[in-house]
Design a protein around this motif. Sequence first.
Motif, PDB file in Angstrom:
ATOM      1  N   PRO A 287       0.821  -1.226   0.000  1.00 44.58           N
ATOM      2  CA  PRO A 287       0.000   0.000   0.000  1.00 44.58           C
ATOM      3  C   PRO A 287       0.851   1.270   0.000  1.00 44.58           C
ATOM      4  CG  PRO A 287      -0.824  -1.570   1.629  1.00 44.58           C
ATOM      5  CD  PRO A 287       0.486  -2.096   1.149  1.00 44.58           C
ATOM      6  N   ARG A 288       2.007   1.229   0.684  1.00 46.22           N
ATOM      7  CA  ARG A 288       2.882   2.407   0.695  1.00 46.22           C
ATOM      8  C   ARG A 288       3.489   2.626  -0.690  1.00 46.22           C
ATOM      9  NH1 ARG A 288       6.726   2.370   5.904  1.00 46.22           N
ATOM     10  NH2 ARG A 288       7.243   4.374   5.003  1.00 46.22           N
ATOM     11  N   ILE A 289       3.824   1.523  -1.368  1.00 45.47           N
ATOM     12  CA  ILE A 289       4.432   1.627  -2.699  1.00 45.47           C
ATOM     13  C   ILE A 289       3.472   2.318  -3.672  1.00 45.47           C
ATOM     14  CG2 ILE A 289       5.130   0.214  -4.710  1.00 45.47           C
ATOM     15  CD1 ILE A 289       6.451  -1.730  -2.646  1.00 45.47           C
ATOM     16  N   ILE A 290       2.206   1.926  -3.645  1.00 50.36           N
ATOM     17  CA  ILE A 290       1.286   2.526  -4.638  1.00 50.36           C
ATOM     18  C   ILE A 290       0.816   3.924  -4.205  1.00 50.36           C
ATOM     19  CG2 ILE A 290       0.585   0.288  -5.595  1.00 50.36           C
ATOM     20  CD1 ILE A 290      -2.152   0.775  -4.174  1.00 50.36           C
ATOM     21  N   LYS A 291       1.187   4.335  -2.973  1.00 49.25           N
ATOM     22  CA  LYS A 291       0.962   5.747  -2.592  1.00 49.25           C
ATOM     23  C   LYS A 291       2.166   6.596  -2.990  1.00 49.25           C
ATOM     24  CE  LYS A 291      -1.966   5.296   1.451  1.00 49.25           C
ATOM     25  NZ  LYS A 291      -1.733   4.694   2.762  1.00 49.25           N
ATOM     26  N   GLY A 292       3.246   5.930  -3.473  1.00 47.69           N
ATOM     27  CA  GLY A 292       4.478   6.662  -3.801  1.00 47.69           C
ATOM     28  C   GLY A 292       5.225   7.062  -2.552  1.00 47.69           C
ATOM     29  N   ASP A 293       4.981   6.337  -1.427  1.00 49.20           N
ATOM     30  CA  ASP A 293       5.604   6.691  -0.147  1.00 49.20           C
ATOM     31  C   ASP A 293       6.973   6.016  -0.022  1.00 49.20           C
ATOM     32  OD1 ASP A 293       6.357   7.101   2.453  1.00 49.20           O
ATOM     33  OD2 ASP A 293       4.629   6.081   3.361  1.00 49.20           O
ATOM     34  N   ALA A 294       8.021   6.821  -0.155  1.00 51.41           N
ATOM     35  CA  ALA A 294       9.387   6.279  -0.101  1.00 51.41           C
ATOM     36  C   ALA A 294      10.029   6.518   1.264  1.00 51.41           C
ATOM     37  CB  ALA A 294      10.238   6.938  -1.186  1.00 51.41           C
ATOM     38  N   SER A 295       9.272   7.067   2.223  1.00 58.63           N
ATOM     39  CA  SER A 295       9.919   7.500   3.465  1.00 58.63           C
ATOM     40  C   SER A 295      10.355   6.310   4.321  1.00 58.63           C
ATOM     41  CB  SER A 295       8.955   8.394   4.261  1.00 58.63           C
ATOM     42  OG  SER A 295       7.815   7.656   4.630  1.00 58.63           O
ATOM     43  N   ALA A 296      11.405   6.530   5.133  1.00 52.87           N
ATOM     44  CA  ALA A 296      11.866   5.492   6.071  1.00 52.87           C
ATOM     45  C   ALA A 296      10.909   5.510   7.255  1.00 52.87           C
ATOM     46  CB  ALA A 296      13.276   5.844   6.533  1.00 52.87           C
ATOM     47  N   GLY A 297      10.767   4.502   8.031  1.00 54.90           N
ATOM     48  CA  GLY A 297      11.133   3.149   8.162  1.00 54.90           C
ATOM     49  C   GLY A 297      12.602   2.681   8.237  1.00 54.90           C
ATOM     50  N   PHE A 298      12.754   1.596   7.606  1.00 53.90           N
ATOM     51  CA  PHE A 298      14.044   0.928   7.615  1.00 53.90           C
ATOM     52  C   PHE A 298      14.812   1.441   6.401  1.00 53.90           C
ATOM     53  CE2 PHE A 298      16.639  -3.021   6.801  1.00 53.90           C
ATOM     54  CZ  PHE A 298      17.550  -2.722   7.809  1.00 53.90           C
ATOM     55  N   LYS A 299      15.882   2.199   6.705  1.00 51.14           N
ATOM     56  CA  LYS A 299      16.552   2.943   5.635  1.00 51.14           C
ATOM     57  C   LYS A 299      17.299   2.021   4.667  1.00 51.14           C
ATOM     58  CE  LYS A 299      17.212   6.886   8.708  1.00 51.14           C
ATOM     59  NZ  LYS A 299      17.418   6.525  10.099  1.00 51.14           N
ATOM     60  N   ILE A 300      17.336   2.453   3.397  1.00 48.93           N
ATOM     61  CA  ILE A 300      18.012   1.669   2.364  1.00 48.93           C
ATOM     62  C   ILE A 300      19.477   1.429   2.745  1.00 48.93           C
ATOM     63  CG2 ILE A 300      18.928   1.874  -0.005  1.00 48.93           C
ATOM     64  CD1 ILE A 300      16.143   2.786  -0.870  1.00 48.93           C
ATOM     65  N   ARG A 301      20.150   2.442   3.320  1.00 47.43           N
ATOM     66  CA  ARG A 301      21.574   2.233   3.633  1.00 47.43           C
ATOM     67  C   ARG A 301      21.749   1.116   4.674  1.00 47.43           C
ATOM     68  NH1 ARG A 301      22.380   5.028   8.492  1.00 47.43           N
ATOM     69  NH2 ARG A 301      21.036   6.838   8.685  1.00 47.43           N
TER      70      ARG A 301
END
Length: 301
Positions: free
Chosen positions: A224-238
Amino acid sequence: MSQNQNIGFIGLGTMGAPMAKQILKKGFSLFVYDICHEAMEPLLEAGAKKAKSIRDIAETCNIIITMLPDTPDVKKVLLGENGVIEYAKKGTTVIDMSTISPSVTEEIAEKLEKKGINMLDAPVSGGPKMAEEGNLSIMVGGQKEVFEKCLPILECMGKTIVYMGSHGSGQIVKLCNQIICVLNIQAICEALSLARSKNIDLPKVIEALKGGAAGSWMMENMAPRIIKGDASAGFKIRLQVKDIRLALELAEKEKVPLPATSLVKNLYLEAMAHGEENNGNQALFRVYERLTGRSLKYGGD
Ligand code: NAD
């Protein structure tokens, strides 16, 4: 375990802060420390005591919990100059809940044990929301009797708590967890990209799939976050890239091919190359948007 023990908590970031709050809620006496002083404020307001330094924590506390970003940070805090090893009393227990290298965990545990300090590796699965609810999964390595002694503290933070075996085994299981998580996110991004190419309604794709064999925690929480375009952390990519690196290092040492994990690592590196290291790990969807030239945002172009 009596509530009179002093517990020290080092590292009050995305995960450490809500985990420390759960310990306070259960009535333990808690000392907190973070190099970023503002990170301590919410805990101090909730009744924790402020430690001036790692030394202060080591001299005051019988149980010391670390929740730090990466292997060098844990090594520095526990074994470095003015670190825990220099000032902790014999009989102190260190519980490292960060995700770090299993082999370095073994080395640290051995060095601490020579000074009469016990160690558990107790990395966690579940994001900040599960940490706030005290519902994390915790996988633990170290001596069984130390685990049993520390169980009441772990139970403040987690619901599923499993003793895995010797030092480092908690970390190995956490890396297995990460393999499953990243492949799951990747599978969701690929499936949604294909559905999007034929303009199929993405919320309905999620609704149809989550109750069937493709359903998962990631499908429930991240799709659901993906299709909202929500890229915010959470668990950071790094941090995710750090975990994949640790899994691949272990796999290489043990001669275990992890072809799918290697592929996802490269996709996350593409995200890092686009400056996304502090986005959440579900932001892998942006890589797929770049690959396909199509937005996955519901209603996007
Ligand atoms: P974070 O970067 O948000 O927090 C780390 C904290 O440690 C920061 O407040 C930082 O100031 C502090 N710190 C760094 N070096 C320090 C030092 N030398 N002394 C004292 N404090 C220091 O990271 P996070 O997301 O809370 O993750 C912590 C660990 O938990 C990582 O190993 C991560 O892989 C793991 N983890 C994170 C999540 C998640 O969803 N964020 C979930 C499971 C596991």
